[in-house]
Design an enzyme around this catalytic site. Structure first.
Site, short mmCIF file in Angstrom:
data_model
loop_
_atom_site.label_atom_id
_atom_site.label_comp_id
_atom_site.label_asym_id
_atom_site.label_seq_id
_atom_site.Cartn_x
_atom_site.Cartn_y
_atom_site.Cartn_z
N LYS A 187 -14.09 -6.98 -7.71
CA LYS A 187 -14.38 -7.29 -6.29
C LYS A 187 -15.88 -7.47 -6.19
O LYS A 187 -16.64 -6.62 -6.68
CB LYS A 187 -13.96 -6.14 -5.37
CG LYS A 187 -12.48 -5.98 -5.19
CD LYS A 187 -12.23 -4.86 -4.18
CE LYS A 187 -10.78 -4.52 -4.06
NZ LYS A 187 -10.60 -3.12 -3.65
N ASP A 232 -9.08 -0.25 -10.10
CA ASP A 232 -9.83 -0.88 -9.00
C ASP A 232 -11.08 -0.03 -8.70
O ASP A 232 -12.16 -0.30 -9.24
CB ASP A 232 -8.93 -1.02 -7.77
CG ASP A 232 -9.65 -1.68 -6.59
OD1 ASP A 232 -10.80 -2.13 -6.78
OD2 ASP A 232 -9.10 -1.76 -5.48
N LYS A 272 0.84 -1.20 0.00
CA LYS A 272 0.00 0.00 0.00
C LYS A 272 0.88 1.25 0.00
O LYS A 272 1.80 1.36 0.83
CB LYS A 272 -0.91 0.00 1.24
CG LYS A 272 -1.99 -1.07 1.20
CD LYS A 272 -3.04 -0.77 0.16
CE LYS A 272 -4.18 -1.77 0.22
NZ LYS A 272 -5.20 -1.53 -0.80
N ASP A 284 -0.47 -0.56 -4.54
CA ASP A 284 -1.84 -0.04 -4.59
C ASP A 284 -1.85 1.34 -3.94
O ASP A 284 -1.65 1.47 -2.73
CB ASP A 284 -2.79 -0.98 -3.84
CG ASP A 284 -4.25 -0.58 -4.01
OD1 ASP A 284 -4.51 0.47 -4.63
OD2 ASP A 284 -5.13 -1.33 -3.53
N GLU A 337 -1.95 -0.32 -8.80
CA GLU A 337 -3.40 -0.36 -8.68
C GLU A 337 -3.93 1.04 -8.34
O GLU A 337 -3.40 1.71 -7.45
CB GLU A 337 -3.72 -1.35 -7.55
CG GLU A 337 -5.13 -1.81 -7.47
CD GLU A 337 -5.28 -2.97 -6.48
OE1 GLU A 337 -4.37 -3.80 -6.33
OE2 GLU A 337 -6.35 -3.03 -5.84
C1 LIG Z 1 -7.75 -6.51 1.46
C2 LIG Z 1 -7.31 -6.33 0.04
N1 LIG Z 1 -6.04 -6.92 -0.17
C3 LIG Z 1 -7.21 -4.87 -0.31
O1 LIG Z 1 -6.15 -4.32 -0.27
N2 LIG Z 1 -8.33 -4.27 -0.65
C4 LIG Z 1 -8.30 -2.85 -0.85
C5 LIG Z 1 -9.44 -2.16 -0.19
C6 LIG Z 1 -9.68 -2.71 1.18
C7 LIG Z 1 -10.43 -1.88 2.13
O2 LIG Z 1 -10.12 -0.70 2.35
O3 LIG Z 1 -11.29 -2.52 2.75
C8 LIG Z 1 -8.02 -2.45 -2.25
O4 LIG Z 1 -7.67 -3.28 -3.10
O5 LIG Z 1 -8.08 -1.28 -2.54
MG MG Z 2 -7.14 -1.56 -4.56
#
Ligand SMILES: C[C@H](N)C(=O)N[C@H](CCC(=O)O)C(=O)O
Ligand code: MG
Length: 364
Positions: A267, A243, A162, A190, A218
């Site tokens: 998702k 995303d 992240k 991401d 991402e």
């Molecule tokens: C949990 C998954 N790996 C992830 O990162 N999802 C996020 C959003 C998750 C959230 O804030 O609940 C994404 O891909 O942006």
């Molecule tokens: Mg994402």
């Protein structure tokens, strides 16, 4: 197999460590669970994650959508006419994709039970085992290095890092992580909408020049900024994955027509479940664009449904189904088997749950 009741409950699971993105910090999963009961005594389970900063869906909104709009449309319908059930569910109200997803997942669970086959086999049966990445929260570089090394120690071969909090610091974060883990581990990043388009181009080019070998980035820019997303896609070599920009099949079509992204993240909480996710798979196949399957902060119930979809469709080549791996406990028996990075689909019919605690549905 007629629907006679739809019950709504709650699931609460503490995370192993706080989950931090450019958009939010969360310490536990606090999701909505759904149970759809039929006149034959069959039960289907689903789950919705209230991720208000991404979907706009709060806990109250999800419960209201299901009880006030979805449930009255579905009671009395037969799972045998599945298309009719799906049309009624998805036409029951606008938006509210997470509430729709919970019910859609429970209905697909019943569809599998009706046909006495595991869902992934009914939807395509492409593979029984899938490999997920794990997410590293955005923190100070030293903490992210430690978390990355822990994840590698747990066997993960792909880390989703992240970023998106501060471009200069993001560069520092990525350099430190790559240096610590070496080049045998794949890194995807991401930004969760955290950069401006030109800022994104600048930092991504620097990452390319520094040889950080990023698999893809991402959602570098704001969800609604399709032009900004395209600007980034056109100006960097690192592939761009959409995303938050893609909820519906229509969004996917628009992004792919514009060539605004190289990859799409599906998702279930954005699509409203499996029914529309399948349409996005078909659109992506038509354009020859690969998809990732992702999750919000979800427990094993809805992530099992996403894993069945991933096992069914060859266009889904990237997996970010780490919700259960981020949890400190697993209160649900059955479903997919999450062995760290390895996810094995069950052979039982439907989604394959053995026991979903009844306490989830005691709403006192
Ligand atoms: C949990 C998954 N790996 C992830 O990162 N999802 C996020 C959003 C998750 C959230 O804030 O609940 C994404 O891909 O942006
Ligand atoms: Mg994402």
């Amino acid at each position: 197999m007629k629907i006679v009741d739809i019950q709504v409950g709650r699931i609460s699971v503490p995370l192993r460590t706080p989950f931090k993105t450019a958009l939010r910090t969360v310490k536990s999963i606090e999701d909505i669970v759904v149970k759809v009961v039929t006149d034959t005594g069959h039960v289907g389970y689903g789950e919705a994650a209230p991720t208000a900063v991404i979907t706009g869906d709060t806990t109250g909104a999800i419960i209201g959508a299901i009880n006030e709009s979805i449930k009255p449309q579905l009671i009395g319908l037969s799972i045998n006419n599945f298309e009719d059930v799906m049309q009624r569910l998805h036409g029951s109200l606008l938006k509210n994709s997470s509430g729709k997803a919970a019910v859609d997942i429970a209905l697909y669970d019943l569809f599998g039970q009706l046909h006495n086959a595991p869902l992934y086999k009914l939807l395509g049966g492409y593979k029984k085992e899938i490999i997920t990445d794990i997410t590293i929260s955005v923190n100070e570089p030293e903490e992210m290095v430690k978390d990355s090394l822990d994840a590698v120690g747990r066997g993960y071969k792909t880390l989703k890092i992240k970023v998106g909090k501060d471009p200069l610091k993001d560069m520092e974060r990525m350099k430190a992580i790559r240096k610590a883990i070496g080049y045998d581990i794949q890194l995807r990043i991401d930004a969760n909408q955290g950069w401006k388009p030109k800022e994104a181009i600048n930092i991504l080019r620097k990452m390319e020049d520094a040889g950080l070998e990023i698999e893809f980035v991402e959602q570098p820019v704001l969800a609604h900024d399709f032009e900004g997303l395209k600007l980034v896609t056109d100006n960097v070599s690192i592939p761009v994955l959409a995303d938050e920009s893609v909820f519906s099949p229509r969004d996917a079509l628009k992004i792919l027509e514009m060539r605004a992204a190289d990859l799409i993240n599906i998702k279930l909480m954005k699509t409203g479940g499996i029914y529309n996710a399948l349409k996005i798979c078909s659109i992506a196949e038509t354009y020859g664009v690969e998809c990732m399957i992702g999750c919000m902060l979800e427990s094993k119930i809805s992530v099992t449904a996403a894993a069945h979809l991933a096992g069914a469709k060859s266009i889904i080549t990237k997996i970010d189904l780490d919700g259960p791996a981020l949890c400190s406990i697993d209160p649900v028996e059955g479903g997919a088997n999450f062995e760290e990075y390895k996810i094995i689909l069950p052979e039982a019919s439907g989604l394959g749950f053995v026991r979903v605690p009844e306490e989830f549905f005691n709403n006192d």
